[in-house]
Design a protein around this motif. Structure first.
Motif, PDB file in Angstrom:
ATOM      1  N   MET B   1       0.844  -1.211   0.000  1.00  0.00           N
ATOM      2  CA  MET B   1       0.000   0.000   0.000  1.00  0.00           C
ATOM      3  C   MET B   1       0.878   1.260   0.000  1.00  0.00           C
ATOM      4  SD  MET B   1      -2.883   1.135   2.765  1.00  0.00           S
ATOM      5  CE  MET B   1      -4.115  -0.050   2.308  1.00  0.00           C
ATOM      6  N   ASN B   2       0.526   2.238  -0.841  1.00  0.00           N
ATOM      7  CA  ASN B   2       1.277   3.493  -0.858  1.00  0.00           C
ATOM      8  C   ASN B   2       0.474   4.586  -0.134  1.00  0.00           C
ATOM      9  OD1 ASN B   2      -0.709   4.390  -2.637  1.00  0.00           O
ATOM     10  ND2 ASN B   2       0.460   3.699  -4.430  1.00  0.00           N
ATOM     11  N   CYS B   3       1.069   5.797  -0.113  1.00  0.00           N
ATOM     12  CA  CYS B   3       0.454   6.897   0.646  1.00  0.00           C
ATOM     13  C   CYS B   3      -0.920   7.277   0.082  1.00  0.00           C
ATOM     14  CB  CYS B   3       1.367   8.120   0.636  1.00  0.00           C
ATOM     15  SG  CYS B   3       2.756   7.926   1.769  1.00  0.00           S
ATOM     16  N   GLU B   4      -1.021   7.277  -1.263  1.00  0.00           N
ATOM     17  CA  GLU B   4      -2.304   7.632  -1.897  1.00  0.00           C
ATOM     18  C   GLU B   4      -3.423   6.693  -1.431  1.00  0.00           C
ATOM     19  OE1 GLU B   4      -3.546  10.083  -4.028  1.00  0.00           O
ATOM     20  OE2 GLU B   4      -1.726  11.039  -3.259  1.00  0.00           O
ATOM     21  N   GLU B   5      -3.092   5.422  -1.492  1.00  0.00           N
ATOM     22  CA  GLU B   5      -4.087   4.422  -1.082  1.00  0.00           C
ATOM     23  C   GLU B   5      -4.401   4.553   0.404  1.00  0.00           C
ATOM     24  OE1 GLU B   5      -3.058   0.891  -4.318  1.00  0.00           O
ATOM     25  OE2 GLU B   5      -2.010   0.961  -2.406  1.00  0.00           O
ATOM     26  N   CYS B   6      -3.368   4.892   1.147  1.00  0.00           N
ATOM     27  CA  CYS B   6      -3.562   5.056   2.600  1.00  0.00           C
ATOM     28  C   CYS B   6      -4.515   6.206   2.888  1.00  0.00           C
ATOM     29  CB  CYS B   6      -2.210   5.302   3.259  1.00  0.00           C
ATOM     30  SG  CYS B   6      -2.364   5.669   5.016  1.00  0.00           S
ATOM     31  N   LYS B   7      -4.305   7.348   2.155  1.00  0.00           N
ATOM     32  CA  LYS B   7      -5.178   8.510   2.374  1.00  0.00           C
ATOM     33  C   LYS B   7      -6.627   8.198   1.987  1.00  0.00           C
ATOM     34  CE  LYS B   7      -1.621  12.015   2.087  1.00  0.00           C
ATOM     35  NZ  LYS B   7      -0.887  12.950   1.228  1.00  0.00           N
ATOM     36  N   GLU B   8      -6.739   7.364   0.955  1.00  0.00           N
ATOM     37  CA  GLU B   8      -8.088   6.942   0.534  1.00  0.00           C
ATOM     38  C   GLU B   8      -8.768   6.133   1.643  1.00  0.00           C
ATOM     39  OE1 GLU B   8      -9.844   6.983  -2.656  1.00  0.00           O
ATOM     40  OE2 GLU B   8      -8.560   8.715  -3.003  1.00  0.00           O
ATOM     41  N   GLN B   9      -7.941   5.407   2.382  1.00  0.00           N
ATOM     42  CA  GLN B   9      -8.488   4.468   3.380  1.00  0.00           C
ATOM     43  C   GLN B   9      -8.620   5.066   4.785  1.00  0.00           C
ATOM     44  OE1 GLN B   9      -8.866   0.625   3.238  1.00  0.00           O
ATOM     45  NE2 GLN B   9      -9.501   1.310   1.217  1.00  0.00           N
ATOM     46  N   VAL B  10      -8.099   6.292   4.939  1.00  0.00           N
ATOM     47  CA  VAL B  10      -8.112   6.901   6.282  1.00  0.00           C
ATOM     48  C   VAL B  10      -9.541   7.019   6.809  1.00  0.00           C
ATOM     49  CG1 VAL B  10      -7.859   9.157   7.383  1.00  0.00           C
ATOM     50  CG2 VAL B  10      -5.910   8.102   6.282  1.00  0.00           C
ATOM     51  N   PHE B  11     -10.396   7.505   5.947  1.00  0.00           N
ATOM     52  CA  PHE B  11     -11.778   7.694   6.360  1.00  0.00           C
ATOM     53  C   PHE B  11     -12.422   6.354   6.759  1.00  0.00           C
ATOM     54  CE2 PHE B  11     -16.200   7.449   4.860  1.00  0.00           C
ATOM     55  CZ  PHE B  11     -16.774   8.238   5.835  1.00  0.00           C
ATOM     56  N   GLU B  12     -12.160   5.339   5.902  1.00  0.00           N
ATOM     57  CA  GLU B  12     -12.723   4.015   6.189  1.00  0.00           C
ATOM     58  C   GLU B  12     -12.173   3.457   7.509  1.00  0.00           C
ATOM     59  OE1 GLU B  12     -12.194   4.940   3.113  1.00  0.00           O
ATOM     60  OE2 GLU B  12     -13.974   4.358   1.959  1.00  0.00           O
ATOM     61  N   LEU B  13     -10.943   3.814   7.783  1.00  0.00           N
ATOM     62  CA  LEU B  13     -10.351   3.326   9.033  1.00  0.00           C
ATOM     63  C   LEU B  13     -11.081   3.929  10.235  1.00  0.00           C
ATOM     64  CD1 LEU B  13      -7.921   1.674  10.217  1.00  0.00           C
ATOM     65  CD2 LEU B  13      -6.757   3.856  10.465  1.00  0.00           C
ATOM     66  N   ILE B  14     -11.342   5.239  10.133  1.00  0.00           N
ATOM     67  CA  ILE B  14     -12.063   5.901  11.231  1.00  0.00           C
ATOM     68  C   ILE B  14     -13.463   5.286  11.376  1.00  0.00           C
ATOM     69  CG2 ILE B  14     -13.035   8.097  12.016  1.00  0.00           C
ATOM     70  CD1 ILE B  14     -10.699   9.450  10.466  1.00  0.00           C
ATOM     71  N   GLU B  15     -14.049   5.001  10.242  1.00  0.00           N
ATOM     72  CA  GLU B  15     -15.399   4.433  10.256  1.00  0.00           C
ATOM     73  C   GLU B  15     -15.398   2.918  10.480  1.00  0.00           C
ATOM     74  OE1 GLU B  15     -18.245   6.027  10.064  1.00  0.00           O
ATOM     75  OE2 GLU B  15     -17.471   8.041   9.703  1.00  0.00           O
ATOM     76  N   ARG B  16     -14.218   2.396  10.713  1.00  0.00           N
ATOM     77  CA  ARG B  16     -14.044   0.947  10.941  1.00  0.00           C
ATOM     78  C   ARG B  16     -14.543   0.114   9.747  1.00  0.00           C
ATOM     79  NH1 ARG B  16     -14.882   2.929  16.025  1.00  0.00           N
ATOM     80  NH2 ARG B  16     -13.470   2.189  17.634  1.00  0.00           N
ATOM     81  N   GLU B  17     -14.341   0.638   8.554  1.00  0.00           N
ATOM     82  CA  GLU B  17     -14.757  -0.110   7.374  1.00  0.00           C
ATOM     83  C   GLU B  17     -13.607  -0.244   6.382  1.00  0.00           C
ATOM     84  OE1 GLU B  17     -18.435   0.718   5.575  1.00  0.00           O
ATOM     85  OE2 GLU B  17     -19.516   0.700   7.467  1.00  0.00           O
ATOM     86  N   ALA B  18     -12.388  -0.070   6.850  1.00  0.00           N
ATOM     87  CA  ALA B  18     -11.233  -0.147   5.949  1.00  0.00           C
ATOM     88  C   ALA B  18     -11.062  -1.569   5.436  1.00  0.00           C
ATOM     89  CB  ALA B  18      -9.975   0.296   6.682  1.00  0.00           C
ATOM     90  N   VAL B  19     -10.650  -1.658   4.153  1.00  0.00           N
ATOM     91  CA  VAL B  19     -10.439  -2.982   3.552  1.00  0.00           C
ATOM     92  C   VAL B  19      -9.213  -3.638   4.187  1.00  0.00           C
ATOM     93  CG1 VAL B  19     -10.044  -4.176   1.352  1.00  0.00           C
ATOM     94  CG2 VAL B  19     -11.455  -2.112   1.401  1.00  0.00           C
ATOM     95  N   ASP B  20      -8.180  -2.803   4.373  1.00  0.00           N
ATOM     96  CA  ASP B  20      -6.927  -3.345   4.927  1.00  0.00           C
ATOM     97  C   ASP B  20      -6.482  -2.463   6.108  1.00  0.00           C
ATOM     98  OD1 ASP B  20      -4.456  -4.472   5.377  1.00  0.00           O
ATOM     99  OD2 ASP B  20      -3.525  -3.661   3.577  1.00  0.00           O
ATOM    100  N   PRO B  21      -7.151  -2.606   7.245  1.00  0.00           N
ATOM    101  CA  PRO B  21      -6.832  -1.705   8.374  1.00  0.00           C
ATOM    102  C   PRO B  21      -5.384  -1.830   8.850  1.00  0.00           C
ATOM    103  CG  PRO B  21      -8.372  -3.437   9.041  1.00  0.00           C
ATOM    104  CD  PRO B  21      -8.198  -3.552   7.585  1.00  0.00           C
ATOM    105  N   GLU B  22      -4.837  -3.019   8.809  1.00  0.00           N
ATOM    106  CA  GLU B  22      -3.445  -3.211   9.270  1.00  0.00           C
ATOM    107  C   GLU B  22      -2.472  -2.462   8.370  1.00  0.00           C
ATOM    108  OE1 GLU B  22      -2.580  -4.467  12.139  1.00  0.00           O
ATOM    109  OE2 GLU B  22      -4.740  -4.668  12.464  1.00  0.00           O
ATOM    110  N   GLY B  23      -2.716  -2.556   7.074  1.00  0.00           N
ATOM    111  CA  GLY B  23      -1.868  -1.862   6.097  1.00  0.00           C
ATOM    112  C   GLY B  23      -1.918  -0.358   6.313  1.00  0.00           C
TER     113      GLY B  23
END
Lengths: 200, 331
Positions: B1-23
């Motif tokens: 996972m790169n930074c772009e993908e991480c930023k995309e997933q930040v919101f999902e992480l907060i909402e506990r819906e991230a595809v790859d929370p560990e990543g």
């Protein structure tokens, strides 16, 4: 009775239990009113549609099949009422100068360009709330309704998607864009909050 | 996972819906930019939580509760939307439009179906199970019908042409659209009207022939051949004579159906005399049909069958002869 689900309460009311409706009404009166208020930005209209929405719930509870959650059904009714109202307003021509507009409790004639709030005002909770309210009301409509349903009403993404009638991923995207906009709009507040935390 | 993908997933992480929370967490631990994005998002959500909650007006709440109670008290359904502030009742035509569309479609379909079904069908075609399609088609071409001069010649008038075509349409089996098309018109629709017109023409011609018969040879009832001959004599040749002959033949045919047994006896007698006297005499199909019917009328089933079968061998009289044969008692 308070441990009954929304759907059970509605069915109980349909079968003649007046207390069930009172309980259900108590659960949703605040969230529904605030949803309408923030979505329309006009208290008078929000009150009118709030009443209309509950009236429709009372009228149509006999037809509630229980396929979806009560909250989804209620917010769908309210949202449709908003859309109908906005459609009507579109054909009414220009607004009166005496009419209050979104984001302002003052008539349009008394409004001036927003000078921003002074730091001492910002310090007060009221001013903070007001600033956030304005930031939320300045969101694009589709982002605002998703934000309100998710953040204020606490609906799940799936439920929001059902109410709004778009896929879940679209709801998530709208929510993220809404937060990014809020983040930009409330950046100064965030910095102040960070500095305050550092000083403390 | 790169930074772009991480930023995309930040919101999902907060909402506990991230595809790859560990990543996402691994990137957040290493990348200060991504960490700042995450903090900013969290702060925005926290600020949104500060949004002031307002109370609905108490009088509106009271009105809603009152309406809910009223609905329970009365058996009558609750009034329409906005009734608390006073609105009009829903008009009945609006209630009608609430009927499900599928139900309206079903009713419309039923109405059309009943309408189509109730169109009168006056012509009952025979079931041609034993009549091959090819055989029927062979009867269609006007000029190709062998030995039938009526069809070989051009019809003199439009009426005669219609009459000829109607005969063909009538001879065609049900559903034989090919033959109907080749005849120029659909068989089902034209047949009843054409039959009436042909009957009218036949009766006119027959009355003319009858009048001439009375004048020329009133001694005996005219046979089909005599009628044809008289008709041909009465009008000087050509297609008009043909029309009259055709009409007379038809009329004779109709008459044979209605003939009293005594008339039939006369006809049969004349026919048998002619058959005996004239060597090599072979009756025309129309005549064979008429004689067959007379024998049928007189109860001579064997002879009736013989002449009707002969008439059935000709495409022009086939259908009528078969009908008459069906009426005969089985062997």
């Amino acid at each position: 009775m308070s441990d009954l689900s929304d759907e059970e309460l509605l069915l109980a009311y349909r079968d003649g239990d007046a207390d069930a409706f009172k309980l259900l009404f108590g659960r949703y009166r605040g969230p529904l009113f605030n949803f309408l208020l923030r979505r329309l930005g006009d208290r008078g209209r929000a009150e009118e549609l709030y009443q209309d929405s509950w009236t429709k719930v009372i009228e149509r509870c006999g037809g509630f099949r229980g396929d979806s959650k009560f909250s989804t059904w209620l917010y769908t009714i309210a949202r449709n009422a908003c859309i109908d109202h906005q459609r009507k307003m579109k054909f009414r021509g220009h607004a009166s100068l005496d009419q209050t507009q979104r984001g302002a409790n003052l008539p349009m004639v008394e409004r001036v360009a927003n000078p921003g709030l002074a730091p001492d005002q910002l310090a007060s909770g009221h001013a903070l709330g007001e600033r956030i309210r304005i930031a939320v009301e300045e969101l694009p409509e589709e982002q605002r309704e998703v934000f309100l349903l998710r953040q204020l009403q606490g609906l799940g993404f799936k439920e929001v998607a059902e109410v709004v009638g778009v896929p879940v991923n679209t709801v998530k995207s709208r929510m993220r864009y809404a937060l990014e906009r809020l983040q930009l709009g409330l950046d100064d507040l965030r910095e102040q909050a960070t500095k305050g935390a550092e000083k403390a | 996972m790169n930074c772009e993908e991480c930023k995309e997933q930040v919101f999902e992480l907060i909402e506990r819906e991230a595809v790859d929370p560990e990543g996402v967490r691994a990137i957040l631990a290493d990348c200060p930019d991504c960490r700042a994005e995450f903090e900013a998002m969290k702060a925005a959500l926290a600020l949104a939580g500060e949004l002031r909650v307002e109370e609905p007006p108490a009088d509106v709440d009271a009105a809603i509760l009152e309406l809910a109670d009223r609905r329970l008290r009365s058996a009558v359904p609750a009034p329409a939307s906005g009734a608390v502030k006073g609105t009009k009742p829903v008009p009945s035509y609006k209630k009608m439009t609430r009927v499900p569309p599928w139900a309206m479609a079903a009713v419309a379909l039923l109405a059309v179906g009943v309408g189509v079904w109730s169109i009168p069908r006056t012509v009952q075609f025979e079931s041609d199970a034993d009549q091959p399609l090819l055989e029927a088609k062979e009867t269609v071409p006007m000029a190709e019908a062998p030995g039938d001069e009526r069809f070989a010649r051009e019809p003199a008038s439009e009426e005669a042409a219609f009459a000829a075509m109607d005969d063909i349409a009538e001879a065609a089996p049900v559903g034989d659209t090919e033959s109907a098309k080749s005849a120029g018109r659909p068989a089902r629709r034209r047949a009843p009207r054409a039959k009436k017109r042909r009957d009218a023409m036949a009766s006119q011609a027959a009355s003319k022939v009858e009048a001439e018969n009375r004048a020329m040879a009133p001694a005996s009832a005219p046979t089909v051949v005599e009628a044809e001959g008289v008709a041909q004599r009465s009008v000087a040749g050509g297609a008009v004579a043909e029309d009259a002959a055709f009409g007379a033949a038809e009329r004779a045919d109709v008459d044979a159906k209605r003939d009293e047994p005594s008339e039939c006896k006369v006809k049969v007698g004349a026919f048998e005399r002619r058959l005996r006297d004239e060597k090599g005499y072979a009756p025309e199909p129309e005549e064979a049909l008429a004689i067959g019917r007379c024998y049928q009328r007189l109860g001579d089933t064997g002879k009736a069958r013989t002449w009707l079968e002969r008439a059935a061998a000709d495409p022009v009289t086939k259908r009528r002869a078969r009908k008459a044969l069906q009426a005969l008692p089985r062997k």
